[in-house]
Design a protein around this motif. Structure first.
Motif, mmCIF file in Angstrom:
data_model
loop_
_atom_site.group_PDB
_atom_site.id
_atom_site.type_symbol
_atom_site.label_atom_id
_atom_site.label_comp_id
_atom_site.label_asym_id
_atom_site.label_seq_id
_atom_site.Cartn_x
_atom_site.Cartn_y
_atom_site.Cartn_z
ATOM 1 N N ASN A 302 -24.379 -29.181 -51.907
ATOM 2 C CA ASN A 302 -24.510 -27.821 -51.363
ATOM 3 C C ASN A 302 -25.072 -27.817 -49.950
ATOM 4 O O ASN A 302 -24.411 -27.340 -49.024
ATOM 5 C CB ASN A 302 -25.415 -26.979 -52.264
ATOM 6 N N PRO A 303 -26.323 -28.348 -49.761
ATOM 7 C CA PRO A 303 -26.888 -28.310 -48.408
ATOM 8 C C PRO A 303 -26.024 -29.059 -47.384
ATOM 9 O O PRO A 303 -25.913 -28.604 -46.239
ATOM 10 C CB PRO A 303 -28.256 -28.985 -48.547
ATOM 11 N N ILE A 304 -25.358 -30.176 -47.822
ATOM 12 C CA ILE A 304 -24.510 -30.893 -46.863
ATOM 13 C C ILE A 304 -23.349 -30.010 -46.413
ATOM 14 O O ILE A 304 -23.028 -29.919 -45.225
ATOM 15 C CB ILE A 304 -24.019 -32.221 -47.469
ATOM 16 N N GLY A 305 -22.775 -29.284 -47.396
ATOM 17 C CA GLY A 305 -21.692 -28.335 -47.054
ATOM 18 C C GLY A 305 -22.172 -27.317 -46.031
ATOM 19 O O GLY A 305 -21.476 -27.008 -45.041
ATOM 20 N N ILE A 306 -23.403 -26.777 -46.310
ATOM 21 C CA ILE A 306 -23.952 -25.757 -45.400
ATOM 22 C C ILE A 306 -24.129 -26.357 -44.001
ATOM 23 O O ILE A 306 -23.739 -25.755 -42.993
ATOM 24 C CB ILE A 306 -25.289 -25.226 -45.946
ATOM 25 N N VAL A 307 -24.706 -27.598 -43.956
ATOM 26 C CA VAL A 307 -24.951 -28.237 -42.668
ATOM 27 C C VAL A 307 -23.634 -28.421 -41.904
ATOM 28 O O VAL A 307 -23.531 -28.092 -40.703
ATOM 29 C CB VAL A 307 -25.648 -29.601 -42.862
ATOM 30 N N LEU A 308 -22.623 -28.881 -42.649
ATOM 31 C CA LEU A 308 -21.326 -29.094 -41.996
ATOM 32 C C LEU A 308 -20.774 -27.773 -41.424
ATOM 33 O O LEU A 308 -20.256 -27.727 -40.299
ATOM 34 C CB LEU A 308 -20.337 -29.693 -42.991
ATOM 35 N N GLY A 309 -20.933 -26.692 -42.191
ATOM 36 C CA GLY A 309 -20.495 -25.356 -41.733
ATOM 37 C C GLY A 309 -21.162 -24.981 -40.426
ATOM 38 O O GLY A 309 -20.498 -24.561 -39.461
ATOM 39 N N TYR A 310 -22.496 -25.138 -40.399
ATOM 40 C CA TYR A 310 -23.238 -24.777 -39.186
ATOM 41 C C TYR A 310 -22.820 -25.671 -38.022
ATOM 42 O O TYR A 310 -22.709 -25.211 -36.893
ATOM 43 C CB TYR A 310 -24.755 -24.884 -39.412
ATOM 44 N N LEU A 311 -22.581 -26.960 -38.309
ATOM 45 C CA LEU A 311 -22.171 -27.882 -37.232
ATOM 46 C C LEU A 311 -20.843 -27.420 -36.623
ATOM 47 O O LEU A 311 -20.670 -27.444 -35.410
ATOM 48 C CB LEU A 311 -22.041 -29.305 -37.776
ATOM 49 N N ASP A 312 -19.929 -26.943 -37.519
ATOM 50 C CA ASP A 312 -18.639 -26.409 -37.048
ATOM 51 C C ASP A 312 -18.851 -25.235 -36.113
ATOM 52 O O ASP A 312 -18.254 -25.150 -35.034
ATOM 53 C CB ASP A 312 -17.814 -25.931 -38.247
ATOM 54 N N LEU A 313 -19.753 -24.316 -36.548
ATOM 55 C CA LEU A 313 -20.047 -23.131 -35.732
ATOM 56 C C LEU A 313 -20.613 -23.545 -34.372
ATOM 57 O O LEU A 313 -20.304 -22.939 -33.356
ATOM 58 C CB LEU A 313 -21.049 -22.234 -36.461
ATOM 59 N N LEU A 314 -21.465 -24.602 -34.399
ATOM 60 C CA LEU A 314 -22.109 -25.032 -33.152
ATOM 61 C C LEU A 314 -21.100 -25.582 -32.143
ATOM 62 O O LEU A 314 -21.337 -25.556 -30.936
ATOM 63 C CB LEU A 314 -23.159 -26.118 -33.446
ATOM 64 N N LYS A 315 -20.007 -26.074 -32.687
ATOM 65 C CA LYS A 315 -18.991 -26.613 -31.775
ATOM 66 C C LYS A 315 -18.385 -25.523 -30.878
ATOM 67 O O LYS A 315 -17.933 -25.802 -29.774
ATOM 68 C CB LYS A 315 -17.884 -27.285 -32.586
ATOM 69 N N GLY A 316 -18.346 -24.278 -31.379
ATOM 70 C CA GLY A 316 -17.798 -23.174 -30.581
ATOM 71 C C GLY A 316 -18.586 -22.994 -29.294
ATOM 72 O O GLY A 316 -19.817 -23.108 -29.300
ATOM 73 N N SER A 317 -17.919 -22.682 -28.152
ATOM 74 C CA SER A 317 -18.603 -22.634 -26.857
ATOM 75 C C SER A 317 -19.143 -21.251 -26.525
ATOM 76 O O SER A 317 -20.023 -21.106 -25.675
ATOM 77 C CB SER A 317 -17.648 -23.102 -25.753
ATOM 78 N N ASP A 318 -18.674 -20.231 -27.267
ATOM 79 C CA ASP A 318 -19.108 -18.873 -26.925
ATOM 80 C C ASP A 318 -20.356 -18.432 -27.678
ATOM 81 O O ASP A 318 -20.542 -17.288 -28.011
ATOM 82 C CB ASP A 318 -17.961 -17.893 -27.184
ATOM 83 N N LEU A 319 -21.216 -19.342 -27.926
ATOM 84 C CA LEU A 319 -22.448 -18.982 -28.682
ATOM 85 C C LEU A 319 -23.568 -18.637 -27.748
ATOM 86 O O LEU A 319 -23.733 -19.275 -26.696
ATOM 87 C CB LEU A 319 -22.889 -20.167 -29.543
ATOM 88 N N LYS A 320 -24.326 -17.648 -28.220
ATOM 89 C CA LYS A 320 -25.474 -17.298 -27.405
ATOM 90 C C LYS A 320 -26.586 -18.314 -27.695
ATOM 91 O O LYS A 320 -26.612 -18.951 -28.740
ATOM 92 C CB LYS A 320 -25.957 -15.882 -27.767
ATOM 93 N N LYS A 321 -27.491 -18.392 -26.767
ATOM 94 C CA LYS A 321 -28.572 -19.364 -26.885
ATOM 95 C C LYS A 321 -29.405 -19.121 -28.144
ATOM 96 O O LYS A 321 -29.797 -20.051 -28.887
ATOM 97 C CB LYS A 321 -29.470 -19.252 -25.649
ATOM 98 N N ARG A 322 -29.664 -17.852 -28.440
ATOM 99 C CA ARG A 322 -30.482 -17.477 -29.583
ATOM 100 C C ARG A 322 -29.798 -17.868 -30.904
ATOM 101 O O ARG A 322 -30.418 -18.402 -31.810
ATOM 102 C CB ARG A 322 -30.728 -15.958 -29.558
ATOM 103 N N GLU A 323 -28.422 -17.638 -30.945
ATOM 104 C CA GLU A 323 -27.657 -17.977 -32.153
ATOM 105 C C GLU A 323 -27.685 -19.491 -32.383
ATOM 106 O O GLU A 323 -27.870 -19.972 -33.496
ATOM 107 C CB GLU A 323 -26.204 -17.523 -31.997
ATOM 108 N N ARG A 324 -27.491 -20.220 -31.257
ATOM 109 C CA ARG A 324 -27.474 -21.681 -31.331
ATOM 110 C C ARG A 324 -28.801 -22.193 -31.940
ATOM 111 O O ARG A 324 -28.796 -23.012 -32.886
ATOM 112 C CB ARG A 324 -27.312 -22.244 -29.917
#
Ligand SMILES: Nc1ncnc2c1ncn2[C@@H]1O[C@H](COP(=O)(O)OP(=O)(O)OP(=O)(O)O)[C@@H](O)[C@H]1O
Ligand SMILES: [Mg+2]
Length: 519
Positions: A302-324
């Motif tokens: 479970n937590p590994i899945g969650i971590v992988l999800g967040y890592l995917d999101l982090l790859k996106g370039s349009d993230l705000k600093k606070r979200e990151r």
């Protein structure tokens, strides 16, 4: 050379003195009685001579007389009276053929009666008689009768005319013997002492000195020496004794060596047994770790899945600093969870340090439940923890105690698993209740307080038949791969090694209570 009251030396000396004295006294008695006999015989001869003289005198003067010569009124008797009645004769008595006294010298009444009785007896038997019985030879005994009495019949022309008796005083003879006896007794004492000392010296050399040497040697004898006595070469009893004692000693040495070997091999076996037991404890632990590992693998998915999800999101370039920053924080949280889950298991799977220390039972229970928390089989269980024991410190190896509780809780969880349908209620309940119990100790030790940990489940319970076997090694009711059957036997061994115990109560269909008792 010292003489102590109870020593062998004193005993031997006293015995020597006693035996020698006795022998000499006995010899003295024989000698003195023989001497007495000789002297009395000499006196007797004198007395008989006197009697014969009297008889001869009478018989000679009778020749030619035909009247009753011994009639006191006869002129013959008057003449005879004058012959006998001299002052030189004493203690003489004559009787006629009818026993009447016809002549007596002056003497006491007692003597007179004794003489007369002996004369009458001699008249009747027509024999020479004598009378003497005394032990007057010994200086310190009373001398009752110091006289020898003799009697003889007076025969004339084949006719017994009467009898004569004489009394011969022996006091002089006895007083001589008694006097010499005193000297003899003195020499007996002196000789006894001298002979005893001499005999003692000989015995001392041949018996006491060797014995003393044996005693000294035995006292100085040190363990490990093979020879106690060195007089083996002698041909007497001492040699035999030495040989026997040395042989026994050699036998003992051999037995001791054998015993030492047996003890050594027993110690080795014991060590190996302990190692094997430790091995079993470790294997049991690793088996539990294996079972837990699959639960953990499932849990960290479970937590590994969650971590992988967040890592995917982090790859996106349009993230705000606070979200990151927020995603990174979440990733950290999950990784921390994974870390803790794996950490607990790793911690538990490490080999025990074997360190016994004061530990909190409540803390151990909490740690155990923490290890189990991520396990899927814990998910639908209602776990109640009730720490009632006011004092929960015990002396134990914390890793091993954790192993005990882990096995008991896992057994309960297994029992309440879905394939066991015979349950009293639909909710699966598991409670751990600690308490302090005072037990009145046996003997004079008074009461002791122990921590009891009741582990109660509402699983299917254990049948009476199984109940007697669940602590046996390799006894399991679980399907292959799920249980080794070592859990309870290892747990019981661990708790018993601490001086505690595990008790089990179970009602089929209602549940099981395992009570771990810790000192
Ligand atoms: N709480 C319980 N309720 C019902 N049965 C139990 C309970 N605890 C133990 N048992 C029975 O006792 C048996 C022996 O238990 P033990 O812990 O020694 O071995 P195991 O659990 O079968 O295997 P292992 O513990 O080595 O994985 C179990 O197989 C089970 O039948
Ligand atoms: Mg078990």
């Amino acid at each position: 050379m010292k003489l102590s009251a109870y020593s062998l030396k004193t005993g031997i000396f006293a015995t020597l003195v006693f035996v020698l004295l006795l022998a000499m006294l006995l010899l003295d008695i024989v000698m003195i009685k023989m001497a007495e006999q000789d002297m009395v015989n000499a006196e007797k001869k004198k007395g008989i001579l006197l009697l014969r003289t009297i008889e001869q005198t009478m018989v000679t003067s009778l020749k030619g007389h035909t009247e009753n010569v011994l009639d006191t009124a006869s002129p013959f008797f008057q003449g005879l009276h004058q012959v006998l009645d001299t002052k030189s004769l004493s203690g003489v008595l004559l009787i006629n053929d009818s026993g009447g006294t016809i002549f007596e010298t002056q003497m006491g009444e007692g003597h007179r009666r004794a003489l007369s009785a002996l004369a009458v007896q001699s008249l009747r038997t027509q024999k020479d008689l004598s009378d003497l019985s005394t032990w007057g030879v010994f200086p310190f005994l009373p001398l009752k009768r110091g006289y020898l009495l003799l009697a003889s019949p007076i025969v004339y022309d084949k006719r017994v005319l009467g009898a004569a008796s004489v009394q011969i005083p022996l006091r002089g003879m006895y007083s001589t013997i008694r006097q010499s006896q005193k000297v003899v007794l003195f020499y007996i004492l002196l000789n006894t002492l001298f002979l005893a000392l001499f005999g003692f010296y000989l015995l001392y050399r041949s018996i006491i000195r060797p014995i003393n040497r044996l005693v000294r040697r035995a006292e100085e004898f040190k363990e490990g020496e093979t020879f106690l006595l060195s007089s083996e070469t002698r041909h007497n009893e001492f040699g035999k004794l030495s040989r026997a004692v040395n042989m026994t000693l050699r036998g003992l040495e051999d037995s001791k060596a054998e015993l030492r070997e047996s003890i050594e091999s027993l110690e080795n076996t014991n060590r190996e047994l302990r190692q094997a037991q430790e091995e079993i404890v470790r294997s049991e632990k690793l088996a539990s770790v294996g079972r837990l590992a699959s639960g953990v693998a499932h849990e960290i998915g479970n937590p590994i899945g969650i971590v992988l999800g967040y890592l995917d999101l982090l790859k996106g370039s349009d993230l705000k600093k606070r979200e990151r920053a927020d995603f990174i924080a979440r990733i950290e949280k999950e990784i921390d969870r994974i870390n803790r889950t794996i950490g607990n298991l790793l911690d538990f799977s490490r080999p025990s340090k074997g360190e016994v220390k004061a530990v909190s039972v409540h803390q151990i229970i909490a740690d155990t439940l923490e290890i189990l928390k991520p396990q899927p089989m814990m998910m639908d269980i209602d776990v109640v923890v009730d720490h009632q024991a006011a004092q929960d410190t015990v002396l134990a190896d914390p890793d091993k105690l954790k192993q005990v509780f882990l096995n008991i809780v896992m057994n309960a969880l297994d029992a309440m698993a879905p394939n066991h349908t015979k349950r009293a209620s639909d909710t699966k309940q598991f409670s751990i209740i600690t308490s302090l119990v005072s037990e009145s100790g046996s003997g004079t030790s008074g009461s002791t307080t122990r921590v009891h940990v009741d582990c109660v489940d509402n699983g299917p319970g254990i049948s009476a038949e199984d109940l007697s076997r669940i602590f046996d090694p390799f006894y399991t009711t679980k399907e292959p791969g799920k249980g080794t059957g070592l859990g309870l036997s290892v747990s019981l061994r661990i708790v018993e090694d601490m001086g505690g115990d595990i008790k089990v109560r179970s009602d089929v269909g209602k549940g099981t209570t395992m009570t771990v008792i810790l000192p």
